[in-house]
Structure formats: C-alpha cells, structure tokens
Design a protein around this motif. Structure first.
Motif, short mmCIF file in Angstrom:
data_model
loop_
_atom_site.label_atom_id
_atom_site.label_comp_id
_atom_site.label_asym_id
_atom_site.label_seq_id
_atom_site.Cartn_x
_atom_site.Cartn_y
_atom_site.Cartn_z
N MET A 1 -5.96 6.71 -0.04
CA MET A 1 -5.19 6.18 -1.17
C MET A 1 -4.04 7.11 -1.54
O MET A 1 -2.93 6.67 -1.81
N GLY B 1 2.06 2.23 -3.26
CA GLY B 1 1.04 2.65 -4.21
C GLY B 1 0.42 1.52 -5.00
O GLY B 1 -0.22 1.77 -6.04
N ASP B 2 0.56 0.28 -4.52
CA ASP B 2 -0.05 -0.87 -5.19
C ASP B 2 -1.58 -0.72 -5.10
O ASP B 2 -2.16 -0.88 -4.03
N ARG B 3 -2.21 -0.44 -6.21
CA ARG B 3 -3.64 -0.14 -6.19
C ARG B 3 -4.48 -1.33 -5.72
O ARG B 3 -5.45 -1.17 -4.98
N GLU C 1 -6.91 -1.20 -2.50
CA GLU C 1 -8.34 -1.48 -2.60
C GLU C 1 -8.75 -2.60 -1.66
O GLU C 1 -9.83 -2.55 -1.06
N CYS D 1 0.83 -1.21 0.00
CA CYS D 1 0.00 0.00 0.00
C CYS D 1 0.87 1.25 0.00
O CYS D 1 0.58 2.22 -0.72
#
Length: 209
Positions: free
Chosen positions: A66, A24-26, A30, A21
C-alpha cells in the motif's frame, strides 16, 4: 509423490484500477490486495511454515504494498511484484536473531526423529510440505528461500533469481547447497528424497515440480 504446482492463472487488473492504486486510492488498493492476498499467503506459508508468523508477515507485505504502490511500474504483474515483496519480507524475518534462536531449539528437539512415517500416513501434498518444513531451519535464509521457490513452488531458476534479486548462477548454487544439506537430513524419508532429487533430470535440465 509431488507437491502440487502453484496455480498459473492470475487475475489481470485493469489499467484504470492500477492507476487508481498508484494515486493512492485506498478503495482500489484494498480491492487489488484482497484479490492477491491468498496467493501471497500461500507463498509465505511455503517459505516460513509457522502459521502465526505467516499471518503477521502477510500484514507486513500488504502494508508495504500500500505504501509502495506508487512505485509500481507494471513491468511485471501485480502478483509478481507482491511476490518480490513477500520474498524480501520472509528473508528479513528468517534473519532475525530471536527467530533463528527458536529455530535452533526446534532442530535440537527434533533431530532424533528423522525416520519417515509409514506410507499410509502420507495422505496429501500439505503433509509432505509440513514434513519438509521440519528440516528447513537447518538452511541459511537465502538457501532456504531459493530451494522452496524452485523445488516446492516449481519456479524456473531465472524467476527465482529475479524474485531474490540475485544472479542465476548464485541462485543455482543456493538451490544446490540447500538440496544437498536437506538430502543428508531426510535420507530416511523416501518421499522427501524424491521431491528434493526430482527437480532436475540426469542431464541437469530443469523440469516442473
């Protein structure tokens, strides 16, 4: 009758998931936010009340999380970190001039109807919280949030202070002022009076709501 305490169990996310996270691992973001969203939504609902506003604010919190997850240091749980974002988002919302104008109109419309419903109509905790929300717009945003976090959510003063980025002394004052103002408004509602008066013992020590 008391409002049911917030669930104490939280899901611990793995370090590898948190690291993903932060990078920036989407997909990882999520997954984490999908798990935490219901708790954030419940918190917003108790601070704000209006369902349409809560839905919009939840999206604001999720977007902020996010964007800002790279700054998450892990000193507290993800849920606590998200709660701080939710508190700030709710505070900013409550301070918006248009929103305050609408709240004033609602107060004027409801001031003549402060009598408690018959006991058979007090069917569950959600109804109790809904009745409380009819009066929360009479409070300043800071006093409102502090009162909800401490009295309705059952959070200790120190935790409320941390979530609001305030001192414990300032938080105690906000809860006191919020409680005093609401007790004047709900004096015809015995159940709400008990809720508002029951978060401290006669010796002044906190107890769980």
């Amino acid at each position: 009758m008391r409002v049911a305490p917030r669930p104490s169990l939280t899901l611990e996310h793995s370090e590898s998931t948190i690291d993903s996270c932060r990078r920036g691992d989407r997909a990882a973001l999520e997954r984490v936010l999908r798990v935490e969203a219901p708790a954030v939504e419940r918190l917003l609902a108790r601070m704000i009340g209006n369902a349409a506003d809560v839905e919009d604010l939840l999206q604001e919190v999720m977007v902020a999380a996010m964007v800002g997850f790279a700054t998450f240091r892990g000193h507290a749980s993800v849920r606590t970190w998200l709660a701080r974002i939710a508190v700030k988002t709710a505070y900013d919302h409550l301070r918006r001039p248009l929103r305050r104008e609408r709240a004033t109109l609602r107060l004027v419309a409801s001031d003549g109807d402060l009598v408690a419903p018959a006991p058979e109509h007090v069917v569950d905790d959600q109804r109790l919280v809904e009745r409380l929300h009819r009066h929360l717009d009479a409070l300043s945003p800071k006093n409102r949030i502090a009162l909800v976090l401490h009295v309705v959510e059952g959070r200790p003063m120190a935790e409320v202070a941390a979530l609001m980025d305030a001192t414990v002394a300032a938080t105690k004052t906000r809860v006191f002022l919020g409680r005093r103002a609401l007790l004047r408004r709900v004096k015809g509602d015995r159940t709400l009076c008990e809720l508002l008066s029951g978060s401290t013992t006669s010796s002044g020590k906190e107890k769980q709501v």
